[in-house]
Design a protein around this motif. Structure first.
Motif, short mmCIF file in Angstrom:
data_model
loop_
_atom_site.label_atom_id
_atom_site.label_comp_id
_atom_site.label_asym_id
_atom_site.label_seq_id
_atom_site.Cartn_x
_atom_site.Cartn_y
_atom_site.Cartn_z
N THR A 180 112.67 20.77 65.36
CA THR A 180 114.10 20.67 65.58
C THR A 180 114.60 19.26 65.31
O THR A 180 113.86 18.29 65.49
CB THR A 180 114.48 21.09 67.03
N ASN A 181 115.84 19.19 64.87
CA ASN A 181 116.50 17.89 64.74
C ASN A 181 117.55 17.72 65.83
O ASN A 181 118.38 16.84 65.79
CB ASN A 181 117.13 17.74 63.35
N GLY A 182 117.50 18.60 66.82
CA GLY A 182 118.42 18.56 67.94
C GLY A 182 119.68 19.39 67.72
O GLY A 182 120.35 19.76 68.67
N GLU A 183 119.99 19.68 66.48
CA GLU A 183 121.16 20.48 66.14
C GLU A 183 120.77 21.83 65.54
O GLU A 183 121.52 22.79 65.58
CB GLU A 183 122.06 19.73 65.14
N ASP A 184 119.58 21.90 64.96
CA ASP A 184 119.05 23.11 64.33
C ASP A 184 117.59 23.21 64.72
O ASP A 184 117.00 22.24 65.22
CB ASP A 184 119.21 23.00 62.80
N GLY A 185 116.98 24.34 64.48
CA GLY A 185 115.58 24.49 64.82
C GLY A 185 114.93 25.63 64.08
O GLY A 185 115.62 26.48 63.49
N GLU A 186 113.62 25.64 64.11
CA GLU A 186 112.83 26.74 63.55
C GLU A 186 111.68 27.03 64.50
O GLU A 186 111.02 26.11 64.99
CB GLU A 186 112.24 26.36 62.19
N LEU A 187 111.44 28.31 64.73
CA LEU A 187 110.29 28.76 65.49
C LEU A 187 109.24 29.20 64.49
O LEU A 187 109.53 30.02 63.61
CB LEU A 187 110.67 29.92 66.41
N LEU A 188 108.02 28.65 64.62
CA LEU A 188 106.95 28.91 63.67
C LEU A 188 105.75 29.57 64.34
O LEU A 188 105.43 29.26 65.49
CB LEU A 188 106.48 27.59 63.05
N ASN A 189 105.09 30.44 63.61
CA ASN A 189 103.81 31.00 64.03
C ASN A 189 102.75 30.00 63.60
O ASN A 189 102.59 29.74 62.41
CB ASN A 189 103.60 32.36 63.36
N ALA A 190 102.01 29.44 64.55
CA ALA A 190 101.04 28.38 64.22
C ALA A 190 99.85 28.90 63.43
O ALA A 190 99.25 28.15 62.67
CB ALA A 190 100.56 27.69 65.49
N LYS A 191 99.51 30.16 63.58
CA LYS A 191 98.37 30.70 62.83
C LYS A 191 98.74 30.93 61.37
O LYS A 191 98.02 30.54 60.46
CB LYS A 191 97.86 31.99 63.46
N THR A 192 99.88 31.58 61.12
CA THR A 192 100.27 31.94 59.76
C THR A 192 101.13 30.91 59.07
O THR A 192 101.23 30.90 57.85
CB THR A 192 101.04 33.28 59.76
N GLY A 193 101.80 30.06 59.86
CA GLY A 193 102.72 29.09 59.30
C GLY A 193 104.09 29.66 58.97
O GLY A 193 104.96 28.96 58.48
N LYS A 194 104.30 30.92 59.25
CA LYS A 194 105.57 31.57 58.92
C LYS A 194 106.67 31.19 59.90
O LYS A 194 106.44 31.04 61.09
CB LYS A 194 105.40 33.08 58.90
N VAL A 195 107.89 31.08 59.36
CA VAL A 195 109.08 30.85 60.19
C VAL A 195 109.45 32.19 60.81
O VAL A 195 109.69 33.17 60.11
CB VAL A 195 110.25 30.30 59.35
N LEU A 196 109.48 32.24 62.14
CA LEU A 196 109.78 33.47 62.86
C LEU A 196 111.27 33.63 63.12
O LEU A 196 111.78 34.75 63.18
CB LEU A 196 109.03 33.51 64.19
N ALA A 197 111.97 32.50 63.30
CA ALA A 197 113.41 32.54 63.58
C ALA A 197 113.98 31.14 63.35
O ALA A 197 113.25 30.15 63.37
CB ALA A 197 113.66 32.99 65.02
N THR A 198 115.29 31.07 63.12
CA THR A 198 115.94 29.79 62.86
C THR A 198 117.11 29.57 63.81
O THR A 198 117.65 30.52 64.38
CB THR A 198 116.44 29.69 61.40
N GLY A 199 117.50 28.31 63.94
CA GLY A 199 118.59 27.91 64.83
C GLY A 199 118.04 27.53 66.19
O GLY A 199 116.92 27.91 66.55
#
Length: 191
Positions: free
Chosen positions: A116-135
């Protein structure tokens, strides 16, 4: 302003929302405090489920780097999520956050990572590296993580993958300032 060279505006001191310890008040630290409050007041975590300012130290090719993990979230004794803050682009921070989640603990992988940059964010799966959700709304609630627990993979990285992940952290987190050297201020609680 402090009498030390820095790229940060220093406004004085503030008190850490989670630990109560005094910290240098910078724009970056204000964002970190905002994120800690978000986790407690809006996402339902207890303060004692948040561990602030963890570090992973690496030395490769004569380059010492102290990688920061701003917040580690636990439920019970299980570490479930790392949160790394940094200004600017999120995509450039994804791989280092995944590496940190994979190697912070030797006996388990931390399955979720947030950049996160404090205004936006990404949730990541640590095993696969995939972005699970944004904001910022992608940062899961405690209740959501509890529901996810049966499907999360805590299997530690295999020993031969540990060093490459540490090298990734070292490469991504090295700080070089405009003068060509490291920006780290030894012993300073800022940044």
């Amino acid at each position: 302003m402090a009498d030390i060279p820095t790229h940060h505006m220093i406004y004085g001191n503030l008190v850490d929302y989670v630990t109560g310890e005094p910290l240098v008040d910078t724009d970056d630290e204000r964002y970190r405090q905002k994120l800690a409050r978000l986790l407690v007041e809006e996402r339902g975590f207890a303060k004692n489920e948040l561990e602030m300012r963890r570090r992973i130290e690496t030395l490769f090719a004569h380059q010492f780097v102290a990688s920061k993990i701003d917040i580690v979230v636990s439920i019970g004794e299980q570490r479930v999520m790392v949160l790394r803050y940094g200004p600017g682009s999120l995509v450039t921070r994804e791989r280092a956050a995944i590496a940190a989640a994979r190697v912070l603990e030797e006996d388990q992988m931390i399955p979720l990572a947030v950049v996160t940059n404090g205004e936006d964010g990404e949730l990541l799966n640590a095993k696969t590296g995939k972005v699970l959700a944004t904001g910022l709304e992608a940062i899961p609630t405690r209740e959501q993580i509890v529901a996810m627990l049966p499907d999360l993979d805590f299997t530690p990285v295999v020993p031969q993958r540990r060093e490459p992940e540490l090298r990734i952290l070292n490469a991504f987190d090295v700080e070089v300032c405009c003068a060509g050297g490291p920006c780290a201020l030894p012993g300073a609680k800022e940044g």
